[in-house]
Scaffold this motif. Structure first.
Motif, PDB file in Angstrom:
ATOM      1  N   ASP A 218      63.661  84.327 195.240  1.00 16.67           N
ATOM      2  CA  ASP A 218      65.149  84.851 195.531  1.00 16.67           C
ATOM      3  C   ASP A 218      65.149  86.279 195.469  1.00 16.67           C
ATOM      4  N   PRO A 219      65.971  87.121 195.991  1.00 13.02           N
ATOM      5  CA  PRO A 219      65.850  88.454 195.766  1.00 13.02           C
ATOM      6  C   PRO A 219      65.915  89.177 194.366  1.00 13.02           C
ATOM      7  N   GLN A 220      66.826  88.571 193.439  1.00 13.44           N
ATOM      8  CA  GLN A 220      66.613  89.087 192.239  1.00 13.44           C
ATOM      9  C   GLN A 220      65.439  88.825 191.571  1.00 13.44           C
ATOM     10  N   SER A 221      65.014  87.369 191.763  1.00 18.76           N
ATOM     11  CA  SER A 221      63.587  87.159 190.898  1.00 18.76           C
ATOM     12  C   SER A 221      62.355  88.035 191.444  1.00 18.76           C
ATOM     13  N   ALA A 222      62.409  88.447 192.845  1.00 15.46           N
ATOM     14  CA  ALA A 222      61.411  89.288 193.305  1.00 15.46           C
ATOM     15  C   ALA A 222      61.385  90.917 192.744  1.00 15.46           C
TER      16      ALA A 222
END
Length: 580
Positions: free
Chosen positions: A507-511
Motif C-alpha cells: 500500500d502507498p504508506q508502507s511503500a
C-alpha cells in the motif's frame, strides 16, 4: 508521541557554505534520522496529500465545497507559500500533471521559471572564465528566474477549475492575517542558516529573525504583506503579479538586491507564459507510466529506470535483498548518464525524448547491467535523434514540495513545486521568497569545448529533476498519483516507491515508509538509521562505493484501488494525507 514525531520530521540542512565545491554528493541538506511509520489513509470519495497539515486541510476544504483537483491544488500552493516558505511558493515554479477522468485525458502544465532576456551564457563565470562556486551563485537577485507557478495554476484553472478564482484564496488570506503555528521543521531550518542569505538580506532576516532572534516552533507567525498580495491577485487575477504593482516590487527587489543584483525586468514578467504540453509516457509491465516532458528530467529518467529493470523479476525481491539494490542502482546509473547529457529545455536544444524511452533502446541499455558487479560510472547512450553534446554537472537541492490530489469526480493532480534551494535566493518581497532557479542551469556552459544542453540562455527554462508521475492500468484507468521533493534524488525516491507499489503490491504508506537507496551515477547511498545499512558489505563485495547518510524525501502518493483511495505522506517530513 506527537512532539517526538514533529522533532523527527525536520528535513533539510547541511551547512553548504563550509563544504568544498567538489564534494557535491554531500552538499545536500539532510533529513533527521529515524522514520516513524504512518498508516495508509483509506477513503471513498476524495483525497489530498501534501507536505503540511495546513495545506492538506485547505485543499480538502475546497474539495468538500465542490471544487476540482485543480482548485484544491491552487489553495494548497497558496498555503504552502506561507507555512513551508523554504520549499515552494508563488515566487517559484512548478510542474503539474492533470488527469481529466471524464474525458480520459492526461495533460501537463509547465510553470517552470524562465531566464531573463538579459541573461547570458557566461553569467556565472568569473573573470578567468571559470564557473563561480555554486553557493556564491545562489544568494541574491542574480539567480532569480521569472516565477511561473501562478501562471501555470491559472492556466490549469481556466480549463479545469470549478470554483471562482477568488474563493481559492480565502483560507490562505485568513491564515496569513491571523497567523500560523511555526513547525519544528521550519524552526530548525531557520536556526541552521544553511542558506546564508537569510541572515544577510535584510527583508528575509527581519521576517525569520524578529527582534534579532530566530522564530521558534509553537510561535504564531503572521504575514500581512502576503495576505495583501493574495487579496490583490484574488481580485485582479495574475496580471497583478505579472504586470501590476507586485511585478514592480519583484523587479525592484531583484535589481536592487544588496547581494548580486539581478537582470530581471518588467518585460520579463509580462512576457512569461506557462505551457500546456503532452505527458511523456512509457510502458512498465502491464502499466503505462507518465510524467513531465523536458525540461524536467524526472519523467524520462523514471520511465528509463523502470523500463531497464523490466527484464528482471523484480517481484521476487524486497528492499532487504542486496540484489534488488544492485539492480536498481545500475539502472539508475544508466538513466542519470543519459539525463546529464541530453535533458534540457527542448525549445532551445535538441532533446531525443522518444529515443530515450524507446523499448529497444531501453533493452539495449538494460543489457549493460552486470548481475554481479557494479558498472562504475555509466556513459550516456546514443538514442535515436541524439546529437553530440557535453555532459552537464548542474544539480539541485531538495527544498521542494509535492502535492497529490484526487477529487470526487476522479480527476487528479500530481504537482511538484519549488523555489530550488532552501529559502530560494533569499530575496523576499511582499511576504514571499523568490527562487534561485537559474543555478539549475549548468554554471559552466561548455565542457571540453562542447556546449552543454542545459546551458543558460535568455528565456530558457532550466533542467529539473522534479517528477510528478501518474500510472495507468491496462484499461487506461488511473492507478497511482505520486511525486516527491529531494533534488536530483527525486528520481530515485519516486521510482523506488513505484516499484514497491506496482511490483511488491505494498500500500502507498508502507511503500513510502521503506528505507531509501540512491545512485546518481556516483556512489550508492543507503539511508542512515535503517535496516538497509545491513546491505553495505554485500554491495561493496559487488564493487559499489557505499555511503550511509540521511536521505530527505517527501513523497505524497494516492493509489486508486477497487473503488477506494489509499493515501500516504512521507514520515520524513510533516505532511499528511486527508480525505473523505
Amino acid at each position: 508521541m506527537k512532539g517526538l514525531l514533529s522533532l523527527l520530521l525536520i528535513s533539510t540542512s547541511l551547512m553548504v557554505v563550509a563544504v568544498p565545491d567538489k564534494k557535491r554528493e554531500d552538499r545536500e541538506p539532510e533529513a533527521a534520522t529515524g522514520i516513524i511509520a504512518k498508516q495508509t489513509l483509506v477513503t471513498e470519495h476524495a483525497m489530498v496529500a501534501t507536505a503540511n497539515p495546513y495545506a492538506s486541510n485547505a485543499g480538502l476544504k475546497i474539495l468538500k465545497q465542490g471544487g476540482s483537483a485543480v482548485d484544491a491544488a491552487i489553495a494548497v500552493q497558496l498555503v504552502l507559500t506561507l507555512v513551508e516558505p523554504q520549499s515552494s511558493g508563488i515566487g517559484g515554479g512548478a510542474f503539474m500533471l492533470h488527469w481529466d477522468n471524464k474525458a480520459e485525458k492526461l495533460t501537463t502544465f509547465d510553470g517552470r521559471e524562465t531566464a531573463p532576456a538579459a541573461a547570458t551564457t557566461d553569467m556565472f563565470l568569473d573573470e578567468t572564465g571559470r564557473a563561480i562556486p555554486w553557493i556564491k551563485a545562489v544568494v541574491g537577485g542574480h539567480a532569480v528566474g521569472v516565477p511561473g507557478v501562478l501562471a501555470g495554476l491559472k492556466k490549469a484553472h481556466e480549463k479545469y477549475g470549478k470554483l471562482p478564482w477568488a474563493v481559492l484564496f480565502e483560507d490562505a488570506i485568513k491564515l496569513a492575517e491571523s497567523g500560523f503555528i511555526v513547525s519544528p521543521r521550519l524552526e530548525k531550518l531557520v536556526a541552521m542558516e544553511f542558506n546564508p542569505g537569510i541572515t544577510k538580506l535584510p527583508t528575509i532576516k527581519n521576517y525569520f529573525f524578529p527582534n534579532g532572534k530566530p522564530i521558534k516552533a509553537g510561535q504564531l507567525l503572521k504575514n500581512p504583506k502576503l495576505a495583501f498580495v493574495y487579496r490583490s491577485i484574488a481580485k485582479n487575477g495574475i496580471n497583478a503579479f505579472y504586470q501590476g504593482w507586485i511585478a514592480k516590487k519583484i523587479v525592484a527587489a531583484v535589481q536592487q538586491s544588496v547581494i548580486a543584483p539581478g537582470r530581471l525586468t518588467l518585460a520579463d514578467m509580462k512576457n512569461y507564459r506557462a505551457k500546456e504540453l503532452p505527458a511523456v509516457c512509457g510502458p512498465y509491465r502491464q502499466y503505462q507510466v507518465c510524467g513531465m516532458a523536458p525540461p524536467s528530467s524526472g519523467g524520462v529518467a523514471i520511465i528509463q529506470i523502470l523500463g531497464q529493470l523490466e527484464p528482471f523479476d523484480i517481484a521476487k525481491y524486497s528492499m532487504s535483498d542486496a540484489q534488488f539494490s544492485h539492480l536498481f542502482t545500475q539502472s539508475s546509473r544508466l538513466a542519470f548518464a543519459d539525463r546529464n547529457r541530453y535533458i534540457a529545455d527542448s525549445s532551445f536544444v535538441n532533446v531525443p525524448t522518444q529515443g530515450l524511452i524507446e523499448k529497444s533502446y531501453m533493452a539495449q541499455r538494460s543489457a549493460l547491467i552486470n548481475l554481479d558487479k557494479d558498472m562504475g560510472t555509466a556513459h550516456a547512450g546514443t538514442p535515436t535523434g541524439a546529437l553530440v553534446q557535453a555532459d552537464d554537472n548542474a544539480y539541485e537541492l531538495p527544498s521542494t514540495s509535492h502535492i497529490s490530489i484526487v477529487d470526487e469526480d476522479g480527476n487528479a493532480i500530481s504537482m511538484t513545486t519549488s523555489v530550488e534551494m532552501g529559502f530560494g535566493s533569499a530575496v523576499m518581497v511582499e511576504g514571499f521568497i523568490l527562487n534561485n532557479q537559474l543555478t539549475d542551469f549548468s554554471l559552466d556552459p561548455k565542457q571540453n569545448g562542447q556546449w552543454v544542453a542545459n546551458r543558460l540562455e535568455p528565456g530558457k527554462r532550466p533542467r529539473s529533476s522534479m517528477a510528478p508521475m501518474m500510472v495507468f492500468d491496462q484499461d487506461k484507468a488511473l492507478k497511482l498519483v505520486i511525486g516527491s521533493p529531494g533534488g536530483s534524488r527525486i528520481i530515485n525516491y519516486v521510482a523506488q516507491t513505484m516499484i514497491a507499489i506496482l511490483d511488491w503490491q505494498l500500500d502507498p504508506q508502507s511503500a513510502i515508509n521503506l528505507p531509501h537507496l540512491t545512485n546518481r551515477n556516483k556512489v550508492t547511498t543507503l539511508e542512515k538509521g535503517t535496516d538497509l545499512v545491513k546491505l553495505k558489505s554485500a554491495l561493496e563485495a559487488k564493487g559499489h562505493q557505499v555511503v550511509v547518510r540521511d536521505l530527505n524525501s517527501g513523497i505524497q502518493a494516492i493509489q486508486l484501488s477497487k473503488g477506494k483511495l489509499l493515501g500516504g505522506a512521507d514520515p520524513r517530513r510533516e505532511g499528511t494525507a486527508v480525505g473523505y
